[in-house]
Motif scaffolding. Structure first.
Motif, PDB file in Angstrom:
ATOM      1  N   HIS A 121       0.835  -1.205   0.000  1.00 38.63           N
ATOM      2  CA  HIS A 121       0.000   0.000   0.000  1.00 38.63           C
ATOM      3  C   HIS A 121       0.870   1.256   0.000  1.00 38.63           C
ATOM      4  O   HIS A 121       0.608   2.205  -0.755  1.00 38.63           O
ATOM      5  CB  HIS A 121      -0.899   0.008   1.240  1.00 38.63           C
ATOM      6  N   ARG A 122       1.879   1.254   0.848  1.00 41.16           N
ATOM      7  CA  ARG A 122       2.757   2.428   0.942  1.00 41.16           C
ATOM      8  C   ARG A 122       3.481   2.689  -0.381  1.00 41.16           C
ATOM      9  O   ARG A 122       3.534   3.820  -0.865  1.00 41.16           O
ATOM     10  CB  ARG A 122       3.800   2.207   2.048  1.00 41.16           C
ATOM     11  N   LEU A 123       4.062   1.630  -0.931  1.00 43.43           N
ATOM     12  CA  LEU A 123       4.811   1.775  -2.179  1.00 43.43           C
ATOM     13  C   LEU A 123       3.900   2.226  -3.317  1.00 43.43           C
ATOM     14  O   LEU A 123       4.244   3.123  -4.097  1.00 43.43           O
ATOM     15  CB  LEU A 123       5.486   0.450  -2.543  1.00 43.43           C
ATOM     16  N   LEU A 124       2.736   1.620  -3.398  1.00 43.84           N
ATOM     17  CA  LEU A 124       1.789   1.935  -4.461  1.00 43.84           C
ATOM     18  C   LEU A 124       1.374   3.406  -4.403  1.00 43.84           C
ATOM     19  O   LEU A 124       1.394   4.116  -5.421  1.00 43.84           O
ATOM     20  CB  LEU A 124       0.563   1.032  -4.301  1.00 43.84           C
ATOM     21  N   ASP A 125       1.012   3.876  -3.219  1.00 44.17           N
ATOM     22  CA  ASP A 125       0.595   5.265  -3.051  1.00 44.17           C
ATOM     23  C   ASP A 125       1.746   6.218  -3.360  1.00 44.17           C
ATOM     24  O   ASP A 125       1.566   7.252  -4.013  1.00 44.17           O
ATOM     25  CB  ASP A 125       0.091   5.476  -1.619  1.00 44.17           C
ATOM     26  N   TYR A 126       2.931   5.844  -2.901  1.00 42.89           N
ATOM     27  CA  TYR A 126       4.118   6.683  -3.101  1.00 42.89           C
ATOM     28  C   TYR A 126       4.421   6.837  -4.593  1.00 42.89           C
ATOM     29  O   TYR A 126       4.649   7.945  -5.095  1.00 42.89           O
ATOM     30  CB  TYR A 126       5.296   6.047  -2.371  1.00 42.89           C
ATOM     31  N   TYR A 127       4.382   5.710  -5.323  1.00 50.81           N
ATOM     32  CA  TYR A 127       4.667   5.752  -6.755  1.00 50.81           C
ATOM     33  C   TYR A 127       3.541   6.441  -7.531  1.00 50.81           C
ATOM     34  O   TYR A 127       3.787   7.184  -8.485  1.00 50.81           O
ATOM     35  CB  TYR A 127       4.886   4.346  -7.303  1.00 50.81           C
ATOM     36  N   ASN A 128       2.292   6.200  -7.134  1.00 52.06           N
ATOM     37  CA  ASN A 128       1.162   6.814  -7.837  1.00 52.06           C
ATOM     38  C   ASN A 128       1.157   8.336  -7.689  1.00 52.06           C
ATOM     39  O   ASN A 128       0.580   9.047  -8.523  1.00 52.06           O
ATOM     40  CB  ASN A 128      -0.161   6.242  -7.321  1.00 52.06           C
ATOM     41  N   ASN A 129       1.782   8.821  -6.610  1.00 55.65           N
ATOM     42  CA  ASN A 129       1.862  10.266  -6.389  1.00 55.65           C
ATOM     43  C   ASN A 129       3.036  10.904  -7.127  1.00 55.65           C
ATOM     44  O   ASN A 129       3.301  12.097  -6.967  1.00 55.65           O
ATOM     45  CB  ASN A 129       1.969  10.572  -4.892  1.00 55.65           C
ATOM     46  N   GLY A 130       3.763  10.097  -7.915  1.00 50.60           N
ATOM     47  CA  GLY A 130       4.811  10.632  -8.774  1.00 50.60           C
ATOM     48  C   GLY A 130       6.124  10.930  -8.086  1.00 50.60           C
ATOM     49  O   GLY A 130       6.953  11.679  -8.615  1.00 50.60           O
ATOM     50  N   ASN A 131       6.357  10.356  -6.912  1.00 48.20           N
ATOM     51  CA  ASN A 131       7.628  10.584  -6.220  1.00 48.20           C
ATOM     52  C   ASN A 131       8.770   9.938  -6.982  1.00 48.20           C
ATOM     53  O   ASN A 131       8.677   8.784  -7.415  1.00 48.20           O
ATOM     54  CB  ASN A 131       7.571  10.009  -4.792  1.00 48.20           C
ATOM     55  N   SER A 132       9.855  10.647  -7.122  1.00 46.98           N
ATOM     56  CA  SER A 132      11.001  10.133  -7.881  1.00 46.98           C
ATOM     57  C   SER A 132      12.007   9.416  -6.988  1.00 46.98           C
ATOM     58  O   SER A 132      12.680   8.483  -7.406  1.00 46.98           O
ATOM     59  CB  SER A 132      11.703  11.271  -8.629  1.00 46.98           C
ATOM     60  N   LYS A 133      12.119   9.847  -5.732  1.00 46.89           N
ATOM     61  CA  LYS A 133      13.037   9.183  -4.801  1.00 46.89           C
ATOM     62  C   LYS A 133      12.441   7.854  -4.353  1.00 46.89           C
ATOM     63  O   LYS A 133      11.244   7.605  -4.500  1.00 46.89           O
ATOM     64  CB  LYS A 133      13.305  10.077  -3.598  1.00 46.89           C
ATOM     65  N   LEU A 134      13.283   7.001  -3.776  1.00 45.24           N
ATOM     66  CA  LEU A 134      12.820   5.690  -3.310  1.00 45.24           C
ATOM     67  C   LEU A 134      12.301   5.784  -1.876  1.00 45.24           C
ATOM     68  O   LEU A 134      12.915   6.430  -1.020  1.00 45.24           O
ATOM     69  CB  LEU A 134      13.949   4.668  -3.377  1.00 45.24           C
ATOM     70  N   LEU A 135      11.172   5.156  -1.620  1.00 46.85           N
ATOM     71  CA  LEU A 135      10.644   5.081  -0.258  1.00 46.85           C
ATOM     72  C   LEU A 135      11.457   4.087   0.564  1.00 46.85           C
ATOM     73  O   LEU A 135      11.746   4.306   1.733  1.00 46.85           O
ATOM     74  CB  LEU A 135       9.178   4.655  -0.295  1.00 46.85           C
ATOM     75  N   TYR A 136      11.808   2.955  -0.061  1.00 45.00           N
ATOM     76  CA  TYR A 136      12.688   1.940   0.521  1.00 45.00           C
ATOM     77  C   TYR A 136      13.716   1.567  -0.547  1.00 45.00           C
ATOM     78  O   TYR A 136      13.374   1.460  -1.725  1.00 45.00           O
ATOM     79  CB  TYR A 136      11.926   0.670   0.909  1.00 45.00           C
ATOM     80  N   SER A 137      14.937   1.314  -0.132  1.00 42.03           N
ATOM     81  CA  SER A 137      15.938   0.817  -1.082  1.00 42.03           C
ATOM     82  C   SER A 137      15.653  -0.649  -1.392  1.00 42.03           C
ATOM     83  O   SER A 137      14.922  -1.330  -0.663  1.00 42.03           O
ATOM     84  CB  SER A 137      17.342   0.949  -0.486  1.00 42.03           C
ATOM     85  N   VAL A 138      16.249  -1.136  -2.477  1.00 46.10           N
ATOM     86  CA  VAL A 138      16.090  -2.552  -2.837  1.00 46.10           C
ATOM     87  C   VAL A 138      16.606  -3.443  -1.708  1.00 46.10           C
ATOM     88  O   VAL A 138      15.984  -4.453  -1.355  1.00 46.10           O
ATOM     89  CB  VAL A 138      16.833  -2.864  -4.156  1.00 46.10           C
ATOM     90  N   ALA A 139      17.730  -3.068  -1.111  1.00 43.47           N
ATOM     91  CA  ALA A 139      18.307  -3.853  -0.007  1.00 43.47           C
ATOM     92  C   ALA A 139      17.349  -3.900   1.179  1.00 43.47           C
ATOM     93  O   ALA A 139      17.184  -4.952   1.818  1.00 43.47           O
ATOM     94  CB  ALA A 139      19.651  -3.254   0.418  1.00 43.47           C
ATOM     95  N   GLN A 140      16.706  -2.781   1.488  1.00 48.98           N
ATOM     96  CA  GLN A 140      15.741  -2.751   2.588  1.00 48.98           C
ATOM     97  C   GLN A 140      14.553  -3.660   2.289  1.00 48.98           C
ATOM     98  O   GLN A 140      14.100  -4.413   3.160  1.00 48.98           O
ATOM     99  CB  GLN A 140      15.255  -1.315   2.817  1.00 48.98           C
ATOM    100  N   LEU A 141      14.052  -3.590   1.058  1.00 45.26           N
ATOM    101  CA  LEU A 141      12.904  -4.434   0.690  1.00 45.26           C
ATOM    102  C   LEU A 141      13.277  -5.915   0.702  1.00 45.26           C
ATOM    103  O   LEU A 141      12.466  -6.765   1.067  1.00 45.26           O
ATOM    104  CB  LEU A 141      12.378  -4.034  -0.688  1.00 45.26           C
TER     105      LEU A 141
END
Length: 698
Positions: free
Chosen positions: A561-581
């Protein structure tokens, strides 16, 4: 095949062989077996177990004097294996006399013996590097001279002595937690202190708490987490409604089990002017309340998921959220995250949108109520329920036709008294109302995953998928041999194995051996896990799949949910890094496995409690497992499983035949095979060791 080859090369450590020479020595003649042999040879070569010169393979030199570090896994029979991470030479066998002072799942140092026998490397524990659990749950008992705790987990293979002066008012028969465990001499038993008294052994609360402790499941929320939950306003704020589609005037309903308390999904359906349907899958917007790095978030991540015991839930989120603010209860405004899909009558996805919404559920249906509407055509919002059901059936047929496998394993539910004692065990029936909900949840999960994995523009962004790898070929061939022995068709060399599995599941549906075959089929598969690499979901036949529909009870869905909302809002930075995920995916996959094991144990204990009142009675059963010490049987009516010991098989001396999944009488040649139907009598119920013993009566 892999096991055969490992054993073969260990018997011929200095000799190089060609694949056809090995096949001749192992009496392998069938084409599919020879293909499997060659594939396994190459795999063992890649793992550095074998070396290769031209077309000849031989055993790599394996060190015999080094000490290695790994995790000890002790089984019910008392011996164990040390699992070495990234090992190229397999697990190390440790006999019961060489376990030293190590417990199950301790990190240990193991010293390998110079002379090796058998197919596994063998060694002895020389040092405990890290204890797996600081506390152990068990029942306090008393002998003539001393008190001791008998651990619930039989893999914790030694009783723990307790000083009589430090009993803290505990009495024999109490379920307790023992800690501060000291064990330095393997010739003496470990000693420990009583930390907590859980209650009388066998009581419902003590049982639940002890299972939670055994699997390291946190069952109490810290004060700061509770305080944070209580501080959240129950009423929706005006600021929460910004940029949300309003579904409050539309017919939105929930369909759940009769005893459900957290409702995290709801459905709506409208027929469009073009004849298509607009289906809304509305999911509780937990991410609106559980903010990243908050105390609630950290605790939810630690837990990973809710755990559903018989008669009780250990929730991922405090009840203020899970049963109230986030729960999609009827006649209350609730914030949701929705997948709104336009579908044709034939189930083709025409369009979709993923949007934040607000709903007001018009009706809370139980599965039974929804089923009644499906069968009679009458009831509240019958038009909507019937349209949803018709479309769900279309989607289901389409999904199965496209390669999805229907592993509908049979489960049981319990009727409990006020004290939590089981009064009755009932097999759960999967009906159209259950499948209705499942189908639309699968659809939403699939849409969300593809939305990220196949973006309209730009690169694929980091995400968490629910993935299921291809089955292991060797396990599939073994499974095929087994089902053929029961008279069912299964071709492991077919172009589409998923179709083979699907056809088999259809042919065994409703039979007594359905449960055994379904369980073995699932065991032949890889385990579904969470991962940042999207390899698809083999069992469902989906190229893209995630978990979006249960954020109240699964942390994976909250991340999505967090990632989807973050990306749908057009954010260019990463909410979580690949390593974190990656790290988060591994953690929630682990917590899911622990939850599944704990839930199974909860069911098993309730089955045993129920059967203690049925000692001496006969039952119809199916042989569910064959070992060198006997066979396991599963009662057809209540799915409880117990053991028929080899010594209790009368009339002959029975020998274990691993290849035929059988016990075979030496004189009479009578066979007991996996999947055979038998009549059994219950002769022993051991609640302390969670064991049931049966004898054959027919």
């Amino acid at each position: 095949m892999k096991k055969k080859l490992i054993s073969f090369f260990k018997k011929h450590p200095g000799t190089a062989f060609r694949s056809k020479d090995i096949a001749k020595k192992l009496n392998i003649t069938a084409d599919h077996e020879y293909s499997s042999l060659k594939a396994c040879l190459y795999k063992l070569y890649e793992e550095d177990f074998l070396s290769r010169t031209g077309k000849r393979y031989k055993l790599n030199n394996i060190p015999t004097s080094n000490s290695l570090v790994g995790v000890l896994e002790i089984n019910q029979a008392g011996y164990g294996f040390v699992v070495i991470k990234n090992s190229k030479s397999g697990d190390i066998f440790v006999s019961s006399r060489n376990l030293g002072t190590a417990f199950h799942q301790d990190t240990v140092e193991v010293s390998l013996f110079a002379k090796q026998k058998g197919k596994n490397l063998e060694g002895q524990i020389t040092k405990v590097i890290k204890r797996s659990r600081p506390e152990i749950v068990g029942t306090l008992q008393k002998s003539k001279a001393f008190y001791f705790v008998r651990p619930d987990d039989t893999r914790v293979h030694r009783d723990i002595y307790v000083d009589p002066e430090n009993l803290k008012k505990a009495r024999p028969g109490d379920k307790i937690i023992v800690g501060n465990i000291q064990w330095d001499n393997p010739n003496l038993n470990p000693e420990g202190d009583i930390l907590e008294i859980l209650g009388k052994a066998g009581s419902h609360d003590a049982e639940i708490t002890s299972i939670a402790k055994e699997f390291n499941l946190p069952y109490k929320f810290p004060d700061n987490v509770i305080n944070e939950a209580v501080a959240i306003p129950e009423e929706i704020q005006d600021s929460d409604l910004a940029n949300r589609e309003d579904f409050r005037n539309k017919v939105v309903c929930t369909i759940d089990p009769y005893d459900a308390k957290d409702f995290d999904d709801a459905l709506s359906i409208e027929e469009l002017e073009n004849g298509n349907f607009s289906v809304g899958v509305h999911i509780a917007d937990v991410s609106n309340y559980v903010k990243k790095k908050s105390a609630l978030d950290k605790e939810a991540f630690t837990r990973g998921n809710s755990v559903y015991f018989v008669g009780r839930v250990i929730p991922m989120l405090p009840e203020q959220l899970s049963n109230n603010i986030c729960s999609l209860v009827p006649n209350k405004d609730r914030l949701t995250y929705s997948v709104v899909a336009e579908l044709t009558a034939r189930g083709k996805l025409v369009d979709y949108r993923i949007v934040k919404t607000v709903i007001n559920s018009k009706r809370r249906f139980t599965y039974e109520e929804a089923q009644s509407i499906i069968e009679t055509g009458k009831g509240d919002y019958a038009d909507e329920v019937l349209k949803l059901n018709k479309l769900a059936q279309t989607l289901r047929k389409k999904r199965l036709r496209e390669g999805s496998i229907d592993f509908s394993s049979v489960e049981v539910k319990f009727e409990l008294d006020d004290e939590g004692n089981p009064l009755e065990i009932i097999k759960k029936e999967i009906k159209d109302s259950n499948m209705l909900v499942e189908e639309f949840m699968l659809l939403a999960n699939k849409i969300v995953a593809k939305h990220i994995a196949v973006p309209e523009k730009g690169p694929v962004k980091p995400f968490v998928y629910r993935v299921h790898d291809l089955p292991d070929s060797e396990k599939v061939y073994d499974f095929a041999k087994f089902v053929k022995s029961l008279g069912y068709a299964f071709d492991p060399n077919a172009k589409s194995r998923s179709n083979q599995f699907q056809q088999l599941m259809q042919s065994v549906k409703g039979t007594e051996e359905e449960t055994v075959i379904s369980e073995l089929a699932i065991r032949s598969m890889a385990k579904a896990i969470y991962d940042v690499k999207n390899i698809g979901h083999y069992g469902l036949g989906f190229k893209h799949y995630t978990h979006f529909t249960s954020p109240i009870r699964r942390y994976s869905d909250l991340i999505v949910h967090r990632l989807l909302d973050y990306y749908n809002n057009g954010n260019s930075k990463l909410l979580y890094s690949v390593a974190q995920l990656e790290e988060m995916s591994e953690h929630i996959s682990d917590t899911e496995r622990s939850a599944v094991e704990a839930e199974r144990l909860s069911v098993k204990l309730k089955q045993i409690q129920y059967l203690r009142g049925h000692l001496g009675e006969e039952f119809h059963a199916v042989i569910s497992g064959i070992t060198h010490f006997g066979m396991f049987v599963k009662i057809t009516d209540n799915l409880a499983e117990g053991l028929i010991r080899l010594r209790d098989l009368e009339g002959d001396f029975y020998v274990y035949d691993e290849k035929k999944y059988s016990l075979i009488g030496r004189s009479t040649k009578k066979q007991f095979r996996l999947g055979d139907k038998v009549q059994v009598k219950l002769v022993r119920v051991d609640e302390d060791r969670s064991e049931l013993d049966f004898i054959i009566t027919g």
